[in-house]
Design a protein around this motif. Structure first.
Motif, short mmCIF file in Angstrom:
data_model
loop_
_atom_site.label_atom_id
_atom_site.label_comp_id
_atom_site.label_asym_id
_atom_site.label_seq_id
_atom_site.Cartn_x
_atom_site.Cartn_y
_atom_site.Cartn_z
N LEU A 1 28.14 5.58 -39.82
CA LEU A 1 27.49 4.91 -38.72
C LEU A 1 26.13 5.56 -38.35
N GLU B 1 27.89 1.87 -45.28
CA GLU B 1 26.96 1.50 -44.18
C GLU B 1 25.75 2.67 -44.32
N ALA C 1 26.58 -5.59 -39.01
CA ALA C 1 26.19 -4.03 -38.57
C ALA C 1 24.73 -3.55 -38.27
N ILE D 1 32.81 -5.28 -37.85
CA ILE D 1 32.18 -3.98 -37.26
C ILE D 1 32.53 -3.32 -35.98
N PHE E 1 31.45 0.15 -35.01
CA PHE E 1 30.18 0.18 -34.49
C PHE E 1 30.40 -0.12 -33.05
#
Ligand SMILES: Cc1ncc(C[n+]2csc(CCOP(=O)(O)OP(=O)(O)O)c2C)c(N)n1
Ligand SMILES: [Mg+2]
Length: 910
Positions: free
Chosen positions: A218, A259, A594, A629, A632
């Protein structure tokens, strides 16, 4: 290496391919003298004309080779050695010895935190080896680069690797920012006086941490969009241009997360020279080597160079420099590039004699290079990431680099300094305890002034306030404007409640059919024009603006592009042309939910990171939100992000045609676990207006740390005028939208509808009244989550205050005295209404859309999922039958009259 012949004596196709490959990778015999001459001439060009000319010659030589039929294999790699050679290394500006002593103390305290915590509470966890490997990488940053935020300068932004947190706490302790008691309570946040979070969590340590980074992958993505957002603010004239940098520290294992590398091309495309990644390449992850059979550093180098990043490899420490100097033939660098990471890991834990035999012993000429060095010296050849001079050189080059982002690939040893307790071993990540001998060894290795007796108690150690160490450390931080990490809220609250702004939407659409999405876009357009909040609004879309009817905004506020618009758009002659502009306001992110969420987070936390109250509106295809997502979203919650997420084209039966991948009946359930997220499923424009007005006020005027999820739909219908007194109920989760006309009827019902399904409840109300003499009240349930939260909070209060007058949950207040049976219908899972059933004083029938969606029209979908007006009517009659108010035969007849096939597909399993 494959053998040239298969076991049947014939070359298989595969073997031939491998052989062809080998012609590139296997060295051909090159005359030593000849190669020497080439090297010498390059050296003389370098000396006489510098690296640029040398590079130009090599480039032209490469072209010449191609023209002459020399097929050079493509590689984005450079040799396995430091990118910055010794002769270009800047002078180290600090007091290296003092910095080493400070770092050693921080190492000790970080280790002590984990060891002490686990002595007191078995299995409380914590990590020693990550920080042990990264200490130099952090200390060089703390002492020489990272400027704190201040009133006059926003400062540098640093994403600390989550598992290295003990090191940051230990430094803050040395700086006098954290007490011994706090350190003692590492991972014990409920202890009196509070403790320290296991990992960076702004929610739990809002004055310290800015970014939650422990869910791997992330932070690199968030850092990229953070750097981009800072440019966005600059280009829109919302903050001055500065040389502030965004630094992100990640593990080499972490780069396996999609990611991590997923947005690196964006960073280069946007020329983000305000972005620096530092990958701690200790070659290990949790279970073992990251690439035992390969080279993670070379793999990352080619990925980043391919994406046009500036790559700086910091592989070898200063002790290697004289050996490399003696290596005039380039044999050592070649050898360095030959080993796989599994072999390197073995060398790290081996003796000097082993290193001599297995690394240098490969070639007598290599052995000769290290002949003067004793075994002990070979064992102590440091890696680049443990050498402050090399790390400083890399950071300086990164900070000075222009035109694009930089990644520093620093080689280190996982568990550096732990010796037998885990240095470089596969188990090191999990090491939380050290025995007495191991502690003493660590103490001696790093020169911690503790005797044997004290040492085994693992006390925290901080030198006196007037010691050289503390004075130096404080002076360095003062020169860099203060301490970091530190989180402060630096923005000023907005001043208005925006009552006027939203008023027009309370009026309804005057007979015009519009969707809630269109209504929202209308509000967005109005907000964008507002003198106070207009500039602060940040619309974010992942390539769906047209889907949501937002294309008119392209022209009016422009799409942000750091380079403006270098081309004439194909639709320039149309009213709503695709306008990109340097000061454009819309973040058109392309197809990345994302990335869009990372922008949402950057914009929604700018009130603290940048001191600017930006208000993000992230609108996306609702199915590709929480479901895709969700992590997140969790990070956004942790970070106290403010703003609005809008799940567009939502509803399992409201989005027609698209089928099971797109039709979202889940997101409101997936929104439930996020504690500070308020989730609404509004049916009408005025409901949205009320929620937005209140939300902006709560977040940006009152400074609440909440954010919003609002579903909007594409089904057009007439928007009614807001009923008097509805406002409070809209916000609390439900209000009576249309009462039954005949309140004296014998058969009564209460119908709950949400979003587009509210209209089905209203149709059911008519059917029930006209055909079956049932008088039903219809409620709009705007938020089951709000009702549920209120229910559990009330229940808890009552439990803890048994002698006081019991509080009544809001839903009970609404429905407690309402007559008749209760039926709830939603476009989401049945579990949503079911959550509140315990506070509904009677039995409640629930209709929802559990199961896979279908490509179909709305009417057929609602029939299939059994959530349309006729099924609501049926459920109502069935409830009345269960109460003995009507005969079962009435229900049976209704099934026929309403055209329902009782043997139809079961949507849950079909
Ligand atoms: C998304 C996610 N998956 C798994 C983990 C569990 N985990 C914690 S540390 C770790 C290994 C980290 O290795 P690396 O990134 O190389 O960092 P190092 O400690 O070696 O610096 C794993 C798998 C996590 N924190 N986040
Ligand atoms: Mg690692």
């Amino acid at each position: 290496m494959a053998t040239a012949h298969s076991q049947f004596g014939e070359e298989s196709q595969e073997t031939r391919a491998e052989m062809a490959n080998e012609t590139y990778t296997q060295p051909h015999h090159v005359d030593d003298l000849e190669i020497q001459e080439w090297f010498e001439s390059l050296d003389s060009v370098l000396e006489a004309s510098g690296p640029d000319v040398a590079a130009e010659i090599l480039e032209r030589l490469r072209a010449h080779a191609t023209v002459n039929g020399i097929d050079l294999p493509f590689t984005a790699n450079t040799p396995y050695t430091n990118t910055i050679p010794l002769r270009l290394e800047p002078l180290f500006p600090g007091d290296q010895e003092l910095e080493r002593r400070i770092k050693s103390l921080i190492r000790w305290n970080a280790l002590a935190m984990v060891v002490r915590a686990n002595r007191e509470e078995h299995n409380i966890g914590g990590h020693i080896s990550t920080y042990a490997s990264a200490a130099t990488l952090y200390e060089v940053g703390f002492n020489h680069f990272w400027r704190a935020r201040s009133e006059s300068f926003e400062g540098d932004t640093v994403y600390f690797q989550g598992h290295a947190a003990p090191g940051m706490y230990a430094r803050a302790f040395m700086e006098g920012r954290l007490s011994k008691e706090k350190l003692e309570n590492f991972r014990r946040e409920l202890k009196p006086g509070g403790g320290l979070s296991s990992y960076p969590h702004p929610w739990l340590m809002p004055d310290f941490w800015e970014f939650p980074t422990v869910s791997m992958g992330l932070s690199p993505l968030m850092a990229i969009y953070q750097a981009r957002f800072q440019r966005y603010l600059e280009n829109r004239g919302m903050k001055p241009k500065t040389d502030a940098k965004v630094w992100a520290f990640l593990g080499d294992g972490e780069t396996d997360e999609p990611e991590s590398l997923g947005a690196i091309t964006l960073a280069a495309r946007e020329h983000l020279d305000n972005l620096i990644f530092v990958v701690n390449c200790n070659l290990q992850r949790l279970d073992g080597p990251v690439r035992g059979n390969g080279q993670i550093i070379q793999e990352l180098e080619s990925a980043f160079r391919g994406a046009k990043w500036n790559v700086i490899k910091v592989l070898w420490g200063s002790e290697w420099d004289p050996i490399l100097e003696r290596d005039t033939e380039g044999l050592l660098v070649k050898r360095m590039g030959e080993l796989v990471d599994g072999e390197y890991q073995k060398l790290v834990v081996s003796s000097g004699a082993y290193v001599r035999e297995h690394f240098f012993g490969h070639d007598p000429r290599l052995l000769k290079l290290v002949e003067p060095l004793p075994d002990e010296a070979l064992r102590r050849l440091r890696l680049g990431g443990h050498d402050p001079r090399k790390v400083y050189a890399a950071y300086k080059a990164a900070v000075e680099h222009k035109g694009g982002p930089t990644v520093i690939l620093a080689r280190t040893i996982k568990g550096y300094g732990l010796g037998e307790a885990g240095e470089g071993k596969n188990v090191t990540h999990q090491q939380k305890k050290l025995n007495e001998d191991e502690l003493k060894e660590f103490r001696s290795r790093f020169g911690i002034p503790l005797n044997d007796q004290d040492c085994i108690e693992v006390p925290f150690y901080r030198p006196a306030e007037d010691s050289q160490e503390i004075e130096y450390l404080r002076a360095r931080r003062e020169a860099l404007a203060g301490y970091t990490p530190a989180r402060t809220v630096r923005s000023k609250p907005i001043t208005t409640d925006n009552e006027e702004l939203f008023k027009e939407f309370y009026e309804g659409s005057e007979g015009r059919e519009v969707s809630t999405t269109m209504a929202f876009v209308g509000m967005l357009r109005k907000m964008l024009k507002d003198p106070e909040i207009g500039k602060l609004v940040v619309p974010i879309v992942p390539d769906e603006a047209r889907t949501f009817g937002m294309e008119s905004l392209f022209r009016t506020v422009g799409i942000y592009s750091s380079v403006g618009q270098k081309y004439e758009p194909v639709d320039v002659n149309t009213l709503l042309y695709y306008k990109e502009a340097k000061d454009g306001q819309i973040l058109e992110e392309g197809i990345t939910e994302a990335g869009s969420m990372a922008s949402f987070i950057a914009a929604g936390t700018a009130y603290s990171t940048n001191g600017i109250n930006t208000i993000p509106f992230f609108i996306y295809y609702s199915m590709f939100g929480f479901q895709r997502i969700g992590d997140f979203v969790w990070a956004a919650a942790d970070m106290r992000t403010r703003g609005f997420m809008l799940g567009g084209t939502s509803g399992r039966t409201t989005l027609s045609g698209e089928g099971l991948q797109h039709q979202d009946g889940n997101s409101h359930v997936l929104a439930l676990p996020v504690p500070n997220l308020r989730a609404y499923d509004p049916a009408y424009a005025y409901e949205i207006a009320v929620i937005l007005q209140d939300g902006i006020k709560r977040m940006y005027k009152d400074g609440e740390n909440i954010f919003y999820y609002i579903t909007v739909m594409n089904e057009p219908y007439v928007m009614p005028t807001m009923p008097a007194g509805a406002r409070e109920g809209i916000l609390k989760g439900m209000y009576k939208f249309r009462a039954a006309s005949n309140k004296k009827a014998k058969l009564r019902a209460q119908l709950f509808g949400s979003g587009a399904i509210l209209n089905e409840a209203l149709r059911a109300q008519e059917i029930l009244e006209q055909k079956y003499g049932v008088a039903a009240d219809v409620w709009s349930v705007t938020s089951y989550k709000a009702l549920y939260t209120d229910g559990i909070e009330t229940e808890r209060w009552n439990r803890l205050h048994p002698a006081e007058k019991a509080q009544v949950p809001y839903v009970t207040q609404c429905i407690g005295d309402a007559p008749g049976v209760i039926v709830a219908a939603t476009d989401y899972l049945k579990t949503l209404p079911n959550m509140i059933s315990k506070w509904v004083p009677r039995r409640m029938a629930t209709l929802g859309t559990d199961g896979f969606g279908r490509s179909e029209g709305r009417a057929s979908l609602r029939d299939f999922f059994e959530v349309d007006a006729k099924f609501i009517a049926l459920a109502t009659l069935h409830e009345l039958a269960l109460d003995g108010k009507v005969e079962a035969s009435v229900v049976e007849k209704a099934i026929q009259e309403l055209g329902i096939n009782p043997e139809k597909w079961n949507p849950v399993t079909a």
